[in-house]
Scaffold this motif. Structure first.
Motif, PDB file in Angstrom:
ATOM      1  N   SER A 234      -5.716  -4.674  -1.473  1.00 31.04           N
ATOM      2  CA  SER A 234      -5.203  -5.359  -0.268  1.00 31.04           C
ATOM      3  C   SER A 234      -5.819  -6.284   0.468  1.00 31.04           C
ATOM      4  O   SER A 234      -6.386  -6.374   1.026  1.00 31.04           O
ATOM      5  N   PRO A 235      -5.571  -7.658  -0.463  1.00 21.55           N
ATOM      6  CA  PRO A 235      -5.832  -8.982   0.377  1.00 21.55           C
ATOM      7  C   PRO A 235      -6.124  -9.114   1.496  1.00 21.55           C
ATOM      8  O   PRO A 235      -6.853  -9.978   1.682  1.00 21.55           O
ATOM      9  N   VAL A 236      -4.722  -8.770   2.466  1.00 25.68           N
ATOM     10  CA  VAL A 236      -4.434  -9.890   3.632  1.00 25.68           C
ATOM     11  C   VAL A 236      -4.212  -9.060   4.297  1.00 25.68           C
ATOM     12  O   VAL A 236      -4.074  -8.555   5.913  1.00 25.68           O
ATOM     13  N   THR A 237      -4.060  -7.044   4.180  1.00 29.89           N
ATOM     14  CA  THR A 237      -3.813  -6.235   5.071  1.00 29.89           C
ATOM     15  C   THR A 237      -4.557  -6.185   6.563  1.00 29.89           C
ATOM     16  O   THR A 237      -6.089  -6.426   6.465  1.00 29.89           O
ATOM     17  N   TYR A 265      -3.795   0.137 -14.780  1.00 29.96           N
ATOM     18  CA  TYR A 265      -3.310  -0.847 -13.841  1.00 29.96           C
ATOM     19  C   TYR A 265      -3.829  -1.321 -12.590  1.00 29.96           C
ATOM     20  O   TYR A 265      -5.265  -0.801 -12.213  1.00 29.96           O
ATOM     21  N   ILE A 266      -3.398  -2.139 -11.801  1.00 29.99           N
ATOM     22  CA  ILE A 266      -4.165  -3.071 -10.817  1.00 29.99           C
ATOM     23  C   ILE A 266      -2.727  -2.786  -9.844  1.00 29.99           C
ATOM     24  O   ILE A 266      -1.384  -2.932  -9.897  1.00 29.99           O
ATOM     25  N   HIS A 267      -3.023  -1.736  -8.754  1.00 31.51           N
ATOM     26  CA  HIS A 267      -2.035  -1.591  -6.925  1.00 31.51           C
ATOM     27  C   HIS A 267      -2.032  -2.490  -6.348  1.00 31.51           C
ATOM     28  O   HIS A 267      -3.151  -2.374  -5.493  1.00 31.51           O
ATOM     29  N   ILE A 268      -1.030  -3.610  -5.681  1.00 34.11           N
ATOM     30  CA  ILE A 268      -1.213  -4.998  -4.799  1.00 34.11           C
ATOM     31  C   ILE A 268      -0.398  -4.806  -3.597  1.00 34.11           C
ATOM     32  O   ILE A 268       0.190  -3.849  -3.687  1.00 34.11           O
ATOM     33  N   ILE A 269      -1.243  -3.715  -2.664  1.00 33.75           N
ATOM     34  CA  ILE A 269      -0.691  -3.736  -1.179  1.00 33.75           C
ATOM     35  C   ILE A 269      -0.008  -5.630  -0.580  1.00 33.75           C
ATOM     36  O   ILE A 269      -1.088  -6.026  -0.729  1.00 33.75           O
ATOM     37  N   GLU A 270       0.984  -5.827  -0.487  1.00 38.47           N
ATOM     38  CA  GLU A 270       1.252  -7.173  -0.294  1.00 38.47           C
ATOM     39  C   GLU A 270       1.700  -6.672   1.140  1.00 38.47           C
ATOM     40  O   GLU A 270       2.745  -6.333   1.994  1.00 38.47           O
ATOM     41  N   GLY A 271       0.748  -7.321   2.027  1.00 41.62           N
ATOM     42  CA  GLY A 271       1.208  -7.962   3.503  1.00 41.62           C
ATOM     43  C   GLY A 271       0.417  -6.822   3.740  1.00 41.62           C
ATOM     44  O   GLY A 271      -0.280  -6.354   3.388  1.00 41.62           O
ATOM     45  N   PRO A 276       5.540  -5.669   7.217  1.00 46.59           N
ATOM     46  CA  PRO A 276       5.874  -7.052   6.868  1.00 46.59           C
ATOM     47  C   PRO A 276       4.808  -7.808   5.861  1.00 46.59           C
ATOM     48  O   PRO A 276       3.008  -7.785   5.658  1.00 46.59           O
ATOM     49  N   ARG A 277       5.033  -7.850   3.911  1.00 45.45           N
ATOM     50  CA  ARG A 277       4.945  -8.139   2.743  1.00 45.45           C
ATOM     51  C   ARG A 277       3.450 -10.001   2.761  1.00 45.45           C
ATOM     52  O   ARG A 277       3.275  -9.905   2.085  1.00 45.45           O
ATOM     53  N   GLN A 278       4.732 -10.094   3.508  1.00 46.41           N
ATOM     54  CA  GLN A 278       4.294 -12.049   4.253  1.00 46.41           C
ATOM     55  C   GLN A 278       3.671 -12.091   6.071  1.00 46.41           C
ATOM     56  O   GLN A 278       4.749 -11.334   6.778  1.00 46.41           O
ATOM     57  N   LEU A 279       2.340 -12.336   5.969  1.00 46.66           N
ATOM     58  CA  LEU A 279       2.062 -12.695   7.413  1.00 46.66           C
ATOM     59  C   LEU A 279       1.691 -14.506   7.353  1.00 46.66           C
ATOM     60  O   LEU A 279       1.208 -15.004   6.840  1.00 46.66           O
TER      61      LEU A 279
END
Length: 376
Positions: A234-237, A265-271, A276-279
């Motif tokens: 989760s890059p930016v949560t 697999y690679i499992h990505i949590i966006e946002g 929201p998916r973009q912050l």
């Protein structure tokens, strides 16, 4: 052009569709032992292309919430074997998410009631969930102040992850595992500057902060095979008070290092997890992240997660943006979510008051849709 309902091979996992059930902590495993009710819950949702179990502790030290399951004791393995048998009997596939919460814990849940552990002794502005064993009632409480792990303790952390992975596949009958390296838990704490102020080989530079995550992933892939191993990032949560000063180069480094491991697999949590998916204050280029993985030779399926609906999930797969889309809360109240999405049937609402703790109500009593025609 692929669709959300087409089969897919992800490493050693043969999936009948591209819909995954995301990990959903439900706090219904007293004494950290999976129950027959949990077996019913997962079997009800076995039409998912892939079920990812609720986060499961690799050790007692890794526990952070009351009544969440583990994979470090024989009774836990027996309980999970009932779950995996039920899922397989229903025609499903299930992996377990391996968890060490790090600082997101409470002294009452730790061995000897000691302080939780973390990369650095920085208390998270976050809460955990405790259930009173006398009344059975749960409440959210602030996390306890952690102590910093010694470098000499980190090999044991790696060993605990590997032991849990072997227990999952060889003892409990899971089809594979997912490493939880997201949402502000231990591996994510090591990755990110807001929680990691170390001055040794596990802190400072991007390579150092990614070291523990990569050691864990390589060791698990060696033990059970990369084709049965996934990882969640989760890059930016902001979940659990986690932040990194510059996440784009950090996570591009991580996926480039993961690429040679031939993961499922690679499992990505966006946002923001559950948001929201973009912050605006934490911009991130997810297509660039995927490109970095592919350019490094990565062949694992790319799973995306966070707030997808039927239309956006179908578009993500059809466009090649993702191979798999994970759904969380919709699976809580829609055990037949795959059919509802396929036939464009209305989704049942969930009862948020019954997410955590309790019994069958709000857990296994959601009905399947009786409708046979698409929504108008």
């Amino acid at each position: 052009m692929p669709t959300l309902f087409d089969p897919l091979r992800a490493g050693k996992l043969q999936l009948p569709n591209r819909i995954a059930m995301a990990p959903l902590t439900r706090n219904r495993a007293p004494d950290a032992i999976p129950t027959k009710l949990m077996a019913t819950h997962y079997a009800q949702r076995a039409s998912a292309g892939l079920l990812i179990s609720e986060a499961t502790a690799i050790s007692q030290q890794g526990q952070g919430y009351s009544d969440v399951p583990g994979l470090y004791g024989s009774e836990q393995l027996e309980g999970w074997k009932r779950v995996t048998d039920a899922v397989h009997d229903a025609g499903g596939r299930i992996v377990t998410q391996l968890w060490h919460v790090g600082r997101i814990s409470h002294e009452l849940l730790q061995p000897g009631h000691h302080a939780p552990v973390a990369p650095s002794a920085i208390t998270a502005k976050a809460k955990t969930y405790l259930i009173d064993p006398q009344t059975g009632k749960g409440r959210f409480v602030p996390t306890s102040a952690p102590r910093a792990l010694l470098a000499s303790e980190l090999p044991e952390i790696v060993h605990s992850f590997v032991a849990a992975a072997r227990n999952a596949v060889q003892g409990a009958g899971f089809d594979g595992i997912e490493i939880h390296a997201a949402n502000g838990y231990l591996l994510d704490q090591f990755l990110k500057t807001g929680a990691n102020h170390r001055g040794d080989d596990y802190g400072g530079s991007i390579a150092n902060r990614a070291r523990l995550l990569l050691e864990v992933t390589r060791a698990i892939a060696d033990a059970i095979g990369g084709g049965r191993t996934g990882i969640r990032l989760s890059p930016v949560t902001p979940a659990n008070d986690i932040v990194d000063a510059d996440p784009q180069p950090l996570f591009e480094h991580v996926v480039r290092e993961l690429a040679p491991l031939n993961l499922a697999y690679i499992h990505i949590i966006e946002g923001a997890t559950g948001g929201p998916r973009q912050l605006p204050d934490r911009p991130f280029d997810y297509p660039a992240l995927h490109s970095a993985y592919l350019m490094a030779g990565g062949q694992g399926a790319w799973m995306v997660n966070n707030g997808y609906d039927r239309a956006s999930a179908m578009q993500a797969v059809a466009s090649g943006y993702a191979d798999i889309v994970a759904f969380g809360k919709p699976f809580i109240s829609n055990p037949d979510l795959v059919r509802r999405l396929h036939d464009n049937l209305p989704l049942a609402p969930w009862d948020q008051d019954r997410f955590y703790g309790g019994g069958a109500e709000g857990y296994t009593d959601y009905p399947r849709s009786a409708m046979t025609h698409p929504a108008r």
